[in-house]
Enzyme design. Structure first.
Site, PDB file in Angstrom:
ATOM      1  N   ASP A 147       0.841  -1.203   0.000  1.00 12.00           N
ATOM      2  CA  ASP A 147       0.000   0.000   0.000  1.00 12.00           C
ATOM      3  C   ASP A 147       0.875   1.252   0.000  1.00 12.00           C
ATOM      4  OD1 ASP A 147      -2.255   1.599   0.213  1.00 12.00           O
ATOM      5  OD2 ASP A 147      -2.977   0.712   2.080  1.00 12.00           O
ATOM      6  N   ASN A 172      -0.386   5.202   1.200  1.00  7.35           N
ATOM      7  CA  ASN A 172      -1.592   5.963   1.504  1.00  7.35           C
ATOM      8  C   ASN A 172      -1.485   7.468   1.360  1.00  7.35           C
ATOM      9  OD1 ASN A 172      -3.934   4.270   2.273  1.00  7.35           O
ATOM     10  ND2 ASN A 172      -2.373   3.293   3.529  1.00  7.35           N
ATOM     11  N   CYS A 185      -1.335  -1.122  -4.330  1.00  7.36           N
ATOM     12  CA  CYS A 185      -2.452  -0.394  -3.741  1.00  7.36           C
ATOM     13  C   CYS A 185      -1.944   0.990  -3.382  1.00  7.36           C
ATOM     14  CB  CYS A 185      -2.905  -1.154  -2.482  1.00  7.36           C
ATOM     15  SG  CYS A 185      -4.099  -0.293  -1.447  1.00  7.36           S
ATOM     16  N   ASP A 217     -11.017   2.164  -2.545  1.00  8.35           N
ATOM     17  CA  ASP A 217     -11.510   1.965  -1.179  1.00  8.35           C
ATOM     18  C   ASP A 217     -13.031   2.025  -1.120  1.00  8.35           C
ATOM     19  OD1 ASP A 217      -9.098   1.584  -0.028  1.00  8.35           O
ATOM     20  OD2 ASP A 217      -8.882   3.609   0.759  1.00  8.35           O
TER      21      ASP A 217
HETATM   22  C1  DGJ Z   1      -5.828   1.851   2.080  1.00  8.64           C
HETATM   23  C2  DGJ Z   1      -6.249   0.620   1.346  1.00  8.64           C
HETATM   24  O1  DGJ Z   1      -6.829   0.952   0.124  1.00  8.64           O
HETATM   25  C3  DGJ Z   1      -7.190  -0.185   2.220  1.00  8.64           C
HETATM   26  O2  DGJ Z   1      -7.646  -1.315   1.539  1.00  8.64           O
HETATM   27  C4  DGJ Z   1      -6.473  -0.564   3.475  1.00  8.64           C
HETATM   28  O3  DGJ Z   1      -5.407  -1.417   3.172  1.00  8.64           O
HETATM   29  C5  DGJ Z   1      -5.963   0.668   4.199  1.00  8.64           C
HETATM   30  N1  DGJ Z   1      -5.202   1.495   3.333  1.00  8.64           N
HETATM   31  C6  DGJ Z   1      -5.135   0.293   5.386  1.00  8.64           C
HETATM   32  O4  DGJ Z   1      -4.526   1.347   5.981  1.00  8.64           O
END
Ligand code: DGJ
Length: 703
Positions: free
Chosen positions: A458, A460, A503, A525
């Site tokens: 991931d 974020n 991701c 998400d």
């Molecule tokens: C963002 C991802 O898209 C979610 O599926 C999940 O893994 C969260 N991060 C976890 O922090």
């Protein structure tokens, strides 16, 4: 006689390929052909000038450009060129003008594919530029990229722009289709008519939420002839559509050099990412088929290229950060019962990760949550016959972590400036070799000490304040991405049996660059089934179904209108996963999930590896229908969905489906009834779904 001479000349210029798709017409230039396209570059031995790209045998444009389009194959900042340059340099004496002369023209073989290699050098300075055009005739696709080299000057050459390639299209009124989206609402399709000026799709924060590096062009009034393309890059990128007053169109794409430069010292080279471009006369659907095939057959990591992706259970929405062994095992037991093949523990398992404000960077197991480590849980999941997967976010660090306390300088930042935290985290400076080594070591430890079958990688947040205390600080973004690819590649080499999923807070890092290294992508998400119908439809424009991870989740928005069946039918469009809190499921719900997973397993090869036809678009109607045809045309799956049909005046008694791509003259059966393929493709089939947010899976089998 004349014909024989031309033939001989052409044969002399051809490579060792049995049937050459790159040919030279002496005194004129190069022709690159695919099944449906032709790309023509005029060459006089000194300059290469693109003159035509489009449908085959469209010879009326001959071998010269119109005078109002003085664009070279490699447009540079230099001379009088005023179009979009793909190469801009500053020499040591301050000269900012490049003069390139063609030195060598060759056809070479790169991994079994014919490639036109044109080598240029600057007339005075020590710059060598090589442009590559590699052809994939059966997919109607060519790939372009460049290599630049400071051959042997003791003086550095600084580059302020180095793109992958430029493409020239004849004058016309063009419509551009691209993704115009945001987080939770990814891959939304948008079409605009281009007018004189530059339309740019781009990223300046490493994310693909706003635009993705995919595009499709067609001329007004002709939806069949389409030019399409994708950039293979996961950092900052841009694709520019520069339309001149004349209607001629220059398309350029590559790394976005905004706040970026690159220096080549003596003997150093740099290779750009590739841009993949195509033309076909089968509309956006044809473009989609070609991109799917190229990605599936040529781009995805080889170890799982032709393997069906397993059915996933991911515990994120059920348990978020509050994970522990007992609760995960409970989920795993139900997952097993309903037929899941891969159990994934998401965020929350590592040291200090009580919420999103702590822990990133410390990739060891949280002993408060898992006093005996993860191995007992992993063993039990393996004993149940499922694979085990785990979530990581290696490029990130929380200020509240041992890593940050030890190495605050590893986070990207500028001295004397505030560093923006997004989701309470900073981005590590992966351009640094010590950061790279740390991540390689910690990820290697994680994978060596646990029997992990799957990594969800991931990211974020996007990049900000990219300060770097290095000799060439503005290379930070380019070096970051180089090290990201190197890191995943090295881990894949060390652990070839591990499946990788990309991701980025949903689908925020979706591009072929990433798909060279990961097997699949978490799409969004947003798991609300009706929204997913739009998101997944748009995803399929650029990337194949075997990379599109879709979780069923009718819990997330607690709206009673979405049944589990509808949610699972939506998630069946790609790589099926489940995200609900399944430990709460009663016997009936488990029975439904089991039935759906069994059904999916029977058809997943067709879904993941077949040819998808988007029969009905949710953008046009309150319904959607996708058809998947197996490679041998034996099995056809049609997935049909209704939105809230009371909003429309659809007459349900009117037949409304026409299938595509079946074997002509064949008979198919569905539910005990026989249909001729011609009838299915030519007369309309009755729309099979009744009611709001209802769906149907139709499976046709060839007799
Ligand atoms: C963002 C991802 O898209 C979610 O599926 C999940 O893994 C969260 N991060 C976890 O922090």
């Amino acid at each position: 006689m004349k014909l024989i001479a031309v033939f001989l000349l052409m044969t002399l210029c051809c490579s060792s390929f049995a049937q050459s798709n790159i040919t030279k017409t002496e005194g004129k230039g190069w022709t690159i052909t695919t099944e449906q396209s032709e790309y023509r570059i005029q060459s006089d031995g000194k300059q290469a000038v693109p003159v035509y790209y489009g449908p085959k045998d469209y010879g009326m444009f001959g071998w010269s450009q119109r005078r109002d389009f003085p664009v070279n194959e490699i447009p540079v900042r230099g001379g009088t060129a005023d179009k979009t340059p793909i190469l801009e340099a500053v020499y040591h004496d301050g000269v900012r003008d490049i003069e390139l002369t063609l030195n060598k023209e060759e056809i070479i073989d790169i991994d079994g594919r014919e490639t036109l290699k044109l080598t240029y050098s600057d007339s005075l300075y020590s710059l060598r530029v090589v442009s590559f055009t590699r052809v994939f005739p059966e997919y109607d696709v060519i790939e372009k990229w460049m290599e630049i080299e400071n051959v042997n000057s003791k003086h550095d050459i600084k580059f302020e722009n180095v793109k992958s390639g430029s493409m020239f299209l004849q004058s016309g009124q063009y419509i551009l289709t691209h993704h115009s989206s945001r987080w939770g609402c990814e891959f939304i399709l948008k079409s605009v008519e281009l007018s004189a000026g530059i339309k740019k799709i781009f990223s300046t924060n490493f994310q693909t939420f706003q635009n993705t590096p995919w595009f499709c062009l067609n001329k007004v009034g002709n939806e069949n002839g389409v030019w399409f393309g994708e950039l293979e890059y996961s950092g900052n990128w841009e694709i520019d559509f520069n339309m001149f007053n004349s209607g001629q169109l220059q398309v350029t794409g590559g790394i976005n050099f905004w706040d970026t430069d690159l220096t080549l010292t003596k003997g150093k080279k740099f290779t750009t990412p590739k841009i993949c471009m195509g033309y076909c006369d089968e509309g956006q659907e044809g473009a989609m088929h070609r991109l799917h095939s190229v990605i599936r057959n040529e781009k995805l990591p080889q170890n799982f290229r032709n393997v069906c992706r397993p059915v996933i259970y991911n515990s994120w929405y059920a348990t978020t950060f509050g994970v522990n062994e007992e609760q995960q095992l409970k989920l795993a037991e139900t997952a097993k019962e309903v037929g899941v093949e891969l159990f994934v523990i998401d965020d929350g398992w590592f040291k200090g990760r009580v919420n999103d404000q702590a822990g990133l960077g410390d990739w060891t197991v949280d002993r408060n949550k898992f006093p005996n480590g993860l191995n007992p849980l992993i063993d039990k999941i393996h004993q149940m016959g499922m694979m085990f997967g785990i979530w990581v976010e290696p490029e990130m660090v929380n200020p509240n972590s041992d890593l940050y306390r030890k190495h605050p300088e590893w986070a990207l930042h500028f001295p004397n400036r505030y560093s923006t935290k997004i989701r309470h985290q900073y981005m590590l400076n992966l351009a640094r070799e010590d950061v790279y080594q740390y991540l390689l070591e910690t990820m290697t430890d994680l994978l060596s000490n646990h029997k992990i079958d799957f990594i969800k990688w991931d990211r974020n947040r996007g990049i900000s304040q990219p300060g770097w205390d290095a000799q060439y600080p503005r290379e930070v973004r380019i070096r970051f991405i180089e090290n990201l690819y190197r890191l995943i590649d090295t881990l894949r080499e060390k652990f070839p049996n591990v499946i990788f999923e990309g991701c980025s807070g949903g689908g925020g890092r979706t591009d072929i660059g990433m798909l060279n290294y990961v097997d699949q992508i978490w799409t969004s998400d947003n798991t609300s089934p009706a929204d997913r119908l739009f998101i997944q439809y748009g995803y399929l424009s650029g990337w194949p179904a075997n990379t599109m991870v879709c979780w069923s989740n009718n819990d997330q928005y607690t709206e009673p209108k979405y049944s589990l069946e509808f949610s699972m039918d939506v998630a069946m469009q790609g790589v099926l996963g489940i995200a609900q809190n399944i430990s709460r499921w009663d016997t009936d719900t488990k029975g439904m999930a089991k039935k759906k997973i069994e059904e999916y397993k029977q058809i997943r090869n067709v879904i993941q590896n077949g040819t998808v036809h988007r029969l009905i678009s949710p953008y046009n109607q309150q319904r959607e229908a996708l058809e998947y045809v197996s490679q041998n045309k034996d099995t056809v799956v049609v997935l049909c969905y209704n939105f809230d049909i009371r909003m429309t005046d659809i007459n349900l008694d009117i037949p409304q489906l026409k299938l595509r791509g079946l074997e002509s003259g064949a008979t198919y059966t569905m539910g005990g009834t026989e249909y001729s393929s011609d009838a299915l493709m030519n007369s309309e089939f009755k729309w099979p779904v009744y009611g709001d947010f209802k769906s149907k899976v139709l499976i046709f089998t060839k007799k």
